[in-house]
Design a protein around this motif. Sequence first.
Motif, mmCIF file in Angstrom:
data_model
loop_
_atom_site.group_PDB
_atom_site.id
_atom_site.type_symbol
_atom_site.label_atom_id
_atom_site.label_comp_id
_atom_site.label_asym_id
_atom_site.label_seq_id
_atom_site.Cartn_x
_atom_site.Cartn_y
_atom_site.Cartn_z
ATOM 1 N N VAL A 74 -38.649 13.639 -24.344
ATOM 2 C CA VAL A 74 -37.428 14.359 -23.970
ATOM 3 C C VAL A 74 -36.679 13.577 -22.842
ATOM 4 C CG1 VAL A 74 -36.957 16.431 -23.167
ATOM 5 C CG2 VAL A 74 -38.553 16.441 -24.804
ATOM 6 N N ILE A 118 -37.366 20.969 -21.271
ATOM 7 C CA ILE A 118 -36.389 21.531 -22.582
ATOM 8 C C ILE A 118 -35.541 22.754 -22.060
ATOM 9 C CG2 ILE A 118 -38.031 20.416 -24.247
ATOM 10 C CD1 ILE A 118 -39.245 23.136 -24.624
ATOM 11 N N SER A 119 -36.016 23.094 -20.937
ATOM 12 C CA SER A 119 -35.428 24.293 -20.397
ATOM 13 C C SER A 119 -34.033 24.126 -19.793
ATOM 14 C CB SER A 119 -36.077 25.001 -19.510
ATOM 15 O OG SER A 119 -37.645 25.312 -19.739
ATOM 16 N N SER A 149 -37.013 21.493 -14.341
ATOM 17 C CA SER A 149 -35.913 22.159 -14.991
ATOM 18 C C SER A 149 -34.868 22.002 -13.938
ATOM 19 C CB SER A 149 -36.229 23.640 -15.387
ATOM 20 O OG SER A 149 -34.964 24.111 -15.859
ATOM 21 N N ASN A 195 -40.557 30.279 -20.278
ATOM 22 C CA ASN A 195 -41.231 29.197 -21.230
ATOM 23 C C ASN A 195 -42.578 28.904 -20.854
ATOM 24 O OD1 ASN A 195 -38.812 29.089 -22.786
ATOM 25 N ND2 ASN A 195 -38.043 27.203 -22.209
ATOM 26 N N TRP A 255 -44.682 14.268 -25.212
ATOM 27 C CA TRP A 255 -43.589 15.162 -25.302
ATOM 28 C C TRP A 255 -42.644 14.900 -24.305
ATOM 29 C CZ3 TRP A 255 -44.159 20.776 -23.937
ATOM 30 C CH2 TRP A 255 -42.921 21.609 -24.440
ATOM 31 N N SER A 256 -43.308 15.039 -22.960
ATOM 32 C CA SER A 256 -42.341 14.773 -22.000
ATOM 33 C C SER A 256 -41.569 13.623 -21.778
ATOM 34 C CB SER A 256 -43.322 15.275 -20.420
ATOM 35 O OG SER A 256 -43.843 16.393 -20.685
#
Length: 263
Positions: free
Chosen positions: A257, A173-174, A90, A183, A253-254
């Motif tokens: 994104v 996503i943060s 992040s 999270n 997922w990673s």
Amino acid sequence: MSSLSLAVRDSSTMLRRNLLHARRYPSLTLNLLLTPVVLLLLFVYVFGDALSTGIGGAGAGRAEYVAYVVPGILLMTIGGTTIGSAVSVSTDMSEGIIARFRTMAIHRGSILVGHVVGSVLQCVLSVVVVGAVGVAIGFRSHDATVVEWLLAFALLVLFSLALTWIAVGMGLISPNAEAASNNALPLVFLPLISSTFVPVAAMPGWFQPIAQYQPFTPAVETLRGLLRGTGIGYNGWLAAGWCLGLAVLGYFWSKSVFQRDPA
């Protein structure tokens, strides 16, 4: 150079970068490492005598509870250490370094690979430190064979890999490091409601399914059986399934994104 050679070279560079960051700023790793050590000492020396009676019978002592709790604490250590991965990813995303990397002629996937491999290495090192504390307070593994020790190590690495990919996704996503840390808190909370500290059978009936059907309980039971040289039953297959499933889910997922065009 071939595409594979470039990917390996760039991934190695990103790995060195992340390891240097961890060495120069060790406070986050040390803070995350402190939690499992404190919990281990607390449960062994404050609650150990009382809990050992419930686990091993009236004649059981604190040593029985040490043998029971240490494997779960090792997996809890992995969950805590991967929070650092979420925070690191992040931070990279929010401070603009990823945007700069996107403009450079480097393999895109190497950025995430560097974070993941670096986190797995930190997880293994953290497990060694916490394991040393466990040995210092009386944990022994006399009945485990060499094969069981190798399987236990493989489980720790695979579990680290799976949780790291999930943590990387949470970091991506943060919007900032604080949100990433929040999270990723379930990675520390889930071991508390697993069989880490007490058997699932000792929990209230309505709560047992919650503790039983989550990734940490089969992993804890498998590691406990391997390190103590006892049977693991179907828990080994469940733990492997959870690890592979979470790793695949976290990877895709990673990747999804990360490959989105920045707004």
